[in-house]
Design an enzyme around this catalytic site. Structure first.
Site, PDB file in Angstrom:
ATOM      1  N   LYS A 219      10.376   4.238   9.927  1.00  0.00           N
ATOM      2  CA  LYS A 219       8.937   4.217  10.183  1.00  0.00           C
ATOM      3  C   LYS A 219       8.407   5.621   9.980  1.00  0.00           C
ATOM      4  O   LYS A 219       8.921   6.587  10.536  1.00  0.00           O
ATOM      5  CB  LYS A 219       8.630   3.790  11.620  1.00  0.00           C
TER       6      LYS A 219
ATOM      7  N   GLU B 148      14.646  16.259  15.753  1.00  0.00           N
ATOM      8  CA  GLU B 148      14.058  17.464  15.123  1.00  0.00           C
ATOM      9  C   GLU B 148      12.650  17.571  15.673  1.00  0.00           C
ATOM     10  O   GLU B 148      11.785  16.770  15.298  1.00  0.00           O
ATOM     11  CB  GLU B 148      13.966  17.269  13.610  1.00  0.00           C
TER      12      GLU B 148
ATOM     13  N   CYS C  21       6.522  22.307  11.196  1.00  0.00           N
ATOM     14  CA  CYS C  21       7.220  22.497  12.479  1.00  0.00           C
ATOM     15  C   CYS C  21       7.682  23.935  12.638  1.00  0.00           C
ATOM     16  O   CYS C  21       7.714  24.455  13.747  1.00  0.00           O
ATOM     17  CB  CYS C  21       8.384  21.533  12.592  1.00  0.00           C
TER      18      CYS C  21
ATOM     19  N   GLU D  32       2.397  24.101  21.335  1.00  0.00           N
ATOM     20  CA  GLU D  32       2.328  24.151  19.872  1.00  0.00           C
ATOM     21  C   GLU D  32       0.913  23.773  19.421  1.00  0.00           C
ATOM     22  O   GLU D  32       0.392  22.745  19.831  1.00  0.00           O
ATOM     23  CB  GLU D  32       3.349  23.132  19.333  1.00  0.00           C
TER      24      GLU D  32
END
Ligand code: NAD
Length: 492
Positions: free
Chosen positions: A184, A260, A295, A394
């Site tokens: 997905k 991750e 990221c 973040e």
């Protein structure tokens, strides 16, 4: 050749990809908008448990009938090599589709993302017949060996920032190791993965081994994690979702997860970094590329106080040179934010950072919208203390904070983050200092005089602490999709 194109001329895949073909199921649709201009791109279904069960049934059947896990590894490699070849041959279409539906710029998607996706498939195909085990030391009359086997069905869930490449890190490794996959991608960027699945079918990947189900995370994503036939989960996305997936995997039959996750990566710039204009270019690319939706974005600039003012001035100069625009215009250099919601989130977080004591050096607001797209000004913030949201969380946008240090020890200490440990870079011409900083910084990836992953596929990526565990790419990223079996034979 011009790379610019008309987004309305590109055909967009539909449905889910289950059992080697496109499948449309009744039910609510998710309207996908182009981030560059907010125009509709297509609608996909939220597959939920029904689609995941169909995919699992197709995968079970395919593993049985195709002999994928047990065939001569070279034969598996041949099929994947054909798949890689087809991706490469279709790089223009795939690159345009990716540029149209995501924040990726067409100047990079055709010659970059699409070609690299083919490279990832080829890289893992070459591993098919290089899977090795060990024979362990035992007494006479016994043989003990450890072999690696595929899991069976692997569930893989990925985010929206590099939709094709991040997906390939998972499906190519999993397939090469002999697994079937149920994938997905993000509900914001479903189309390029569907196009890859169609090419896999054309290349002869047995129907049912490579399934793509579309939908939201809490419905379809969770259904993949929960499904009893899915034996392992490989996930890339935010730290919060990674934690939720880990908990769900623990409640759903104890299955391994590889995560991750997010980052808050420091760029440590020493006074001897070299030509400051070159360094400013590198440092600004590290937080502005893909509008910071990376990221490993270098979102914390930590610079020696002796050069701080000059470096900041030069970074501001680089910021002024950007050209925001549609992703399908080859002259665009600065990408849109993936959605209005994410744009608002970045803006709210910048405002909160300022409310908590931070100050704006440049940027700090959405850019005047072009074609109704979601653009946020490259933003530098200073005076951001450790308890400020701008340090703790973040941004996942084109935003960086600046701090200064007096000596290397202080710089290394400032590079540490309480939550994240994905990556870091050190900019210096002194090798000793570079190695000392590389040893001292707690991060899964450290770069010297560059910021960003090596273009080599051999480079293993992954984080420490809240940035996750498990690896993508490299040998470790292949072995991730296998489990070890110890066999003991008594022949005395
Ligand atoms: P996200 O965590 O919101 O979503 C990622 C994927 O997980 C999507 O497909 C989403 O639908 C799905 N999902 C959401 N909730 C779920 C649930 N409860 N169960 C199962 N699946 C669920 O992340 P995003 O906003 O799409 O992407 C941005 C994040 O991804 C950032 O934090 C970024 O740092 C991270 N990221 C990490 C890497 C890496 O290699 N470490 C690479 C790219 C992006």
């Amino acid at each position: 050749m011009t790379l610019s194109f008309d987004p309305n001329s590109i055909s967009v895949p539909k449905g889910h990809h289950i059992g080697g073909r496109s499948v449309e199921l009744p039910g609510a649709g998710i309207e996908v908008l182009r981030p560059s201009d907010q125009q509709p791109m297509g609608t996909v279904g939220d597959g939920g448990e029904e689609a995941v069960e169909m995919a699992a049934a197709a995968a079970r059947a395919a593993l049985k009938t195709s002999n994928w896990a047990k065939m001569a590894p070279r034969e598996r490699a041949k099929v994947l090599m054909r798949f890689a070849q087809l991706i490469e041959e279709n790089n223009v279409y795939l690159g345009q589709l990716e540029a149209m539906g995501s924040s990726r710029l067409v100047s990079g998607t055709i010659t970059g993302d699409a070609i690299r996706t083919a490279g990832v498939v080829r890289y893992f195909a070459e591993y098919c017949d290089k899977l090795e085990g060990i024979v362990t030391a035992t007494e006479g009359g016994t043989l003990s060996y450890v072999k690696r086997e595929p899991y069976g069905i692997v569930g893989a869930i990925v985010p929206w920032n590099f939709p094709m490449i991040t997906a390939a890190w998972k499906f190519a490794g999993a397939l090469a190791a002999g697994n079937a996959v149920i994938m997905k991608t993000s509900e914001l960027t479903p189309h390029s993965l569907l196009a890859l699945a169609e090419l896999a079918a054309k290349a002869g990947v047995p129907a049912g081994l490579f399934n793509v189900v579309n939908g939201y995370g809490h419905t379809t994503g969770a259904a993949i994690v929960r499904h009893p036939d899915v034996m392992m989960i490989s996930f890339t996305g935010s730290t919060q979702t990674g934690a939720a997936i880990m908990a769900l995997a623990a409640q759903s039959g104890i299955k391994p997860v590889a995560l991750e996750l997010g980052g808050k990566s420091p760029q440590l710039v020493l006074a001897d970094a070299g030509d400051l204009d070159v360094v400013a270019g590198r440092v600004s690319t590290a937080f502005m590329a893909n509008a910071g939706q990376v990221c490993t974005a270098g979102s914390r600039i930590i610079v020696d106080e002796k050069i701080a003012d000059e470096l900041v001035e030069r970074i501001v100069g680089k910021v002024r040179q950007i050209k925001a625009g549609p992703t399908w215009d080859e002259t665009t250099t600065f990408a849109p934010i993936i959605s209005r919601r994410q744009l608002d989130r970045i803006d709210a977080m910048v405002r909160q950072t300022v409310a908590e004591g931070g100050s704006v050096v440049t940027g700090g607001a959405p850019l005047e919208s072009r074609n109704e797209g979601n653009f946020y000004a490259p933003t530098l913030l200073k005076d951001v203390a450790d308890d400020n949201i701008g340090f703790r969380e973040e941004f996942f946008g084109p935003v960086a904070t600046v701090r200064t240090f007096a000596d290397l020890e202080e710089g290394i200490a400032l590079a540490a983050h309480p939550t994240y440990g994905l990556s870091a870079s050190i900019h210096t011409s002194d090798l000793k200092k570079a190695l000392k900083a590389a040893d001292g910084i707690e991060a899964g990836m450290v770069w010297v005089n560059q910021h960003g992953r090596s273009p080599e596929f051999t480079y293993t990526a992954g984080g420490f602490k809240g940035s996750g565990f498990g690896k993508d790419m490299g040998r470790a990223g292949f072995e991730e999709f296998t489990r070890q079996k110890a066999v003991w034979v008594n022949y005395a």
